[in-house]
Design an enzyme around this catalytic site. Structure first.
Site, PDB file in Angstrom:
ATOM      1  N   TRP A  93     -74.324 -70.543  48.997  1.00 34.86           N
ATOM      2  CA  TRP A  93     -75.390 -70.044  48.025  1.00 34.86           C
ATOM      3  C   TRP A  93     -75.079 -70.728  46.702  1.00 34.86           C
ATOM      4  O   TRP A  93     -75.749 -70.217  45.594  1.00 34.86           O
ATOM      5  CB  TRP A  93     -75.341 -68.525  48.130  1.00 34.86           C
ATOM      6  CG  TRP A  93     -76.080 -68.209  49.293  1.00 34.86           C
ATOM      7  CD1 TRP A  93     -77.511 -68.199  49.096  1.00 34.86           C
ATOM      8  CD2 TRP A  93     -75.677 -67.946  50.542  1.00 34.86           C
ATOM      9  NE1 TRP A  93     -78.212 -67.727  50.345  1.00 34.86           N
ATOM     10  CE2 TRP A  93     -76.908 -67.598  51.260  1.00 34.86           C
ATOM     11  CE3 TRP A  93     -74.825 -67.913  51.417  1.00 34.86           C
ATOM     12  CZ2 TRP A  93     -76.960 -67.206  52.565  1.00 34.86           C
ATOM     13  CZ3 TRP A  93     -74.881 -67.375  52.634  1.00 34.86           C
ATOM     14  CH2 TRP A  93     -76.013 -67.329  53.207  1.00 34.86           C
TER      15      TRP A  93
ATOM     16  N   HIS B 239     -79.948 -64.324  46.596  1.00 37.46           N
ATOM     17  CA  HIS B 239     -80.942 -64.119  47.350  1.00 37.46           C
ATOM     18  C   HIS B 239     -81.629 -62.681  47.255  1.00 37.46           C
ATOM     19  O   HIS B 239     -81.068 -61.606  46.788  1.00 37.46           O
ATOM     20  CB  HIS B 239     -80.652 -64.501  48.588  1.00 37.46           C
ATOM     21  CG  HIS B 239     -79.477 -63.871  49.289  1.00 37.46           C
ATOM     22  ND1 HIS B 239     -78.789 -64.215  50.356  1.00 37.46           N
ATOM     23  CD2 HIS B 239     -78.709 -62.771  48.664  1.00 37.46           C
ATOM     24  CE1 HIS B 239     -77.677 -63.715  50.662  1.00 37.46           C
ATOM     25  NE2 HIS B 239     -77.741 -62.852  49.670  1.00 37.46           N
TER      26      HIS B 239
ATOM     27  N   ARG C 264     -79.513 -69.570  41.287  1.00 37.17           N
ATOM     28  CA  ARG C 264     -78.423 -70.589  41.925  1.00 37.17           C
ATOM     29  C   ARG C 264     -78.091 -71.807  41.012  1.00 37.17           C
ATOM     30  O   ARG C 264     -79.146 -72.333  40.579  1.00 37.17           O
ATOM     31  CB  ARG C 264     -79.010 -70.952  43.448  1.00 37.17           C
ATOM     32  CG  ARG C 264     -78.875 -70.213  44.399  1.00 37.17           C
ATOM     33  CD  ARG C 264     -79.350 -70.542  45.847  1.00 37.17           C
ATOM     34  NE  ARG C 264     -79.742 -69.334  46.488  1.00 37.17           N
ATOM     35  CZ  ARG C 264     -80.096 -69.672  47.871  1.00 37.17           C
ATOM     36  NH1 ARG C 264     -80.265 -70.705  48.310  1.00 37.17           N
ATOM     37  NH2 ARG C 264     -80.648 -68.728  48.488  1.00 37.17           N
TER      38      ARG C 264
ATOM     39  N   GLN D 276     -87.914 -65.277  45.618  1.00 33.30           N
ATOM     40  CA  GLN D 276     -88.099 -65.197  47.087  1.00 33.30           C
ATOM     41  C   GLN D 276     -88.855 -63.773  47.558  1.00 33.30           C
ATOM     42  O   GLN D 276     -89.108 -62.893  46.660  1.00 33.30           O
ATOM     43  CB  GLN D 276     -86.717 -64.990  47.693  1.00 33.30           C
ATOM     44  CG  GLN D 276     -85.502 -66.259  47.704  1.00 33.30           C
ATOM     45  CD  GLN D 276     -84.400 -66.005  48.657  1.00 33.30           C
ATOM     46  OE1 GLN D 276     -84.142 -64.774  48.823  1.00 33.30           O
ATOM     47  NE2 GLN D 276     -83.743 -67.104  48.970  1.00 33.30           N
TER      48      GLN D 276
ATOM     49  N   VAL E   5     -77.769 -62.355  60.172  1.00 33.92           N
ATOM     50  CA  VAL E   5     -78.749 -62.182  61.333  1.00 33.92           C
ATOM     51  C   VAL E   5     -78.190 -62.900  62.708  1.00 33.92           C
ATOM     52  O   VAL E   5     -77.399 -63.788  62.494  1.00 33.92           O
ATOM     53  CB  VAL E   5     -80.332 -62.605  61.267  1.00 33.92           C
ATOM     54  CG1 VAL E   5     -81.089 -61.728  60.199  1.00 33.92           C
ATOM     55  CG2 VAL E   5     -80.090 -64.087  60.383  1.00 33.92           C
TER      56      VAL E   5
ATOM     57  N   ALA F 243     -85.372 -59.369  59.715  1.00 33.84           N
ATOM     58  CA  ALA F 243     -85.420 -59.507  58.275  1.00 33.84           C
ATOM     59  C   ALA F 243     -85.843 -60.919  58.137  1.00 33.84           C
ATOM     60  O   ALA F 243     -85.981 -61.643  58.940  1.00 33.84           O
ATOM     61  CB  ALA F 243     -83.981 -59.362  57.733  1.00 33.84           C
TER      62      ALA F 243
HETATM   63  N1  DAH Z   1     -81.073 -65.088  52.057  1.00 34.59           N
HETATM   64  C1  DAH Z   1     -81.324 -66.166  52.835  1.00 34.59           C
HETATM   65  C2  DAH Z   1     -81.358 -67.385  51.637  1.00 34.59           C
HETATM   66  O1  DAH Z   1     -81.458 -67.160  50.694  1.00 34.59           O
HETATM   67  C3  DAH Z   1     -82.775 -66.499  53.563  1.00 34.59           C
HETATM   68  C4  DAH Z   1     -82.725 -65.343  54.681  1.00 34.59           C
HETATM   69  C5  DAH Z   1     -82.375 -66.062  55.929  1.00 34.59           C
HETATM   70  C6  DAH Z   1     -83.277 -64.031  54.602  1.00 34.59           C
HETATM   71  C7  DAH Z   1     -82.544 -64.971  57.065  1.00 34.59           C
HETATM   72  C8  DAH Z   1     -83.280 -63.090  55.731  1.00 34.59           C
HETATM   73  C9  DAH Z   1     -82.857 -63.794  56.944  1.00 34.59           C
HETATM   74  O2  DAH Z   1     -83.530 -62.184  55.591  1.00 34.59           O
HETATM   75  O3  DAH Z   1     -83.142 -62.784  57.873  1.00 34.59           O
HETATM   76  O4  DAH Z   1     -80.925 -68.364  52.187  1.00 34.59           O
END
Ligand code: DAH
Length: 337
Positions: free
Chosen positions: A154, A168, A194, A208, A251, A305
């Protein structure tokens, strides 16, 4: 007969003397109104011997036409004179360019409004959380423990206080589940940060939109239908999609939703790196550890999600090939949209 001629001359003189549109309307009433001179003539028709009535009626109608023509001609003259007066007074500058740029909402705002509207229709609420987060909400509770290599992905900024400008919007999943009892349906649009090298597809501050659906017996089928519906709504047509396996610690399984490249329609181009596909929405089934970290029993509740790169979605929607253009204030871009 002499009556008709006199009325005609009167009408001509009166219209010529009318100095403005209101005076002209008074002339119209005087001659063509219900109690006007022409109506009065028509009323006389009945008193004439039958053989004269038809001819007289035709003459009165002709007179009416003439008076109307006087009125119309004078109206044009008066309107023209009013315009000339404005120009002479200098109130109006006819040399100014006529094509004006009117105000509009930013493309990101427009797409955001559409996404919110779409999810409202599916019973979702809009949730939010702080942009400056702590490690628990940005990482730990999302099944990314300290010293786990996944944290490196990240490119995190750290404040001297130790706090984290959130990397995120997934942190809003945690804040929502901590405070509320499922079932839950939320989307959480917002800014993320980031330590990226800025280029056509990366910004250090970007948007996002997170989504979270928690209920009982939720399946990948629900996830798939929800995201395919979203993409169709945003792109305006049933764009071909595919789901690929991907890894995100929060996930299991994790997936990436791709859409067919809108620039080359799948045949391969520089934007899709010749793959014919563009990745748009990372997603997956919420990891049991995440539910546990928020105090929910993963044997009772589950869900999906997703975290869509919002600026990227706006680019695709409007066919913009460089993310930086969304922030550089170039009016040509706005005009194109
Ligand atoms: N938070 C992740 C990112 O910024 C993106 C993401 C992936 C969010 C999978 C989600 C998920 O809710 O289920 O790279």
């Amino acid at each position: 007969m002499s009556d008709l001629g006199a009325i005609r001359d009167d009408a001509q003189a009166a219209t010529g003397a009318a100095g403005d549109l209101r005076a002209l309307d008074e002339v119209r009433v005087r001659f063509l109104g219900k109690k006007g001179a022409v109506k009065a003539l028509l009323k006389q028709t009945g008193k004439l011997p039958p053989e004269e009535r038809k001819g007289f009626g035709m003459q009165v109608n002709a007179l009416r036409g003439e008076v109307q023509a006087f009125l119309d001609a004078r109206k044009l003259e008066l309107e023209q004179a009013a315009q000339d007066a404005v120009l002479e007074a200098g109130w109006l500058d006819p040399t100014l360019p006529t094509e004006r740029q009117t105000g509009d909402l930013h493309p990101i705002t427009k797409v955001l409004m559409e996404v919110v509207d779409h999810f409202h229709g599916l019973g979702y609420e809009v949730a939010s959380g702080p942009e400056i987060e702590d490690a628990f909400h940005n990482f730990d509770a999302l099944n990314i423990p300290a010293n786990h290599p996944a944290r490196d992905v990240w490119d995190t900024f750290y404040l001297t206080s130790g706090e984290i400008p959130r990397t995120h919007t997934s942190s809003v999943q945690i804040r929502t589940m901590e405070n509320r009892q499922p079932p839950l349906r939320i989307i959480a649009p917002g800014k993320c940060f980031r330590n990226e090298t800025i280029d056509a597809t990366h910004l250090a501050a970007f948007n996002q939109c997170e989504g979270l659906f928690i209920d009982k017996d939720v399946t990948v089928g629900h996830l798939k239908a929800t995201l395919e519906g979203l993409v169709e709504r945003l792109m305006g047509y049933k764009v071909p999609t595919r789901f690929r396996p991907a890894f995100y610690p929060f996930v299991e399984p994790g997936l990436d939703l791709d859409i067919e490249c809108i620039f080359c329609k799948g045949s391969g181009c520089s934007i899709c790196k010749d793959s014919g596909w563009i990745e748009v929405i990372p997603c997956g089934m919420v990891h049991p550890n995440v539910l546990r970290a928020c105090g929910h029993d993963p044997d009772e509740w589950n869900g999906f999600a997703f975290g869509m790169g919002f600026d990227r979605m706006v680019m695709l929607r409007y066919g913009i090939d460089d993310l930086r253009r969304l922030y550089d204030g170039n009016l040509d871009l706005v005009r194109k949209l």
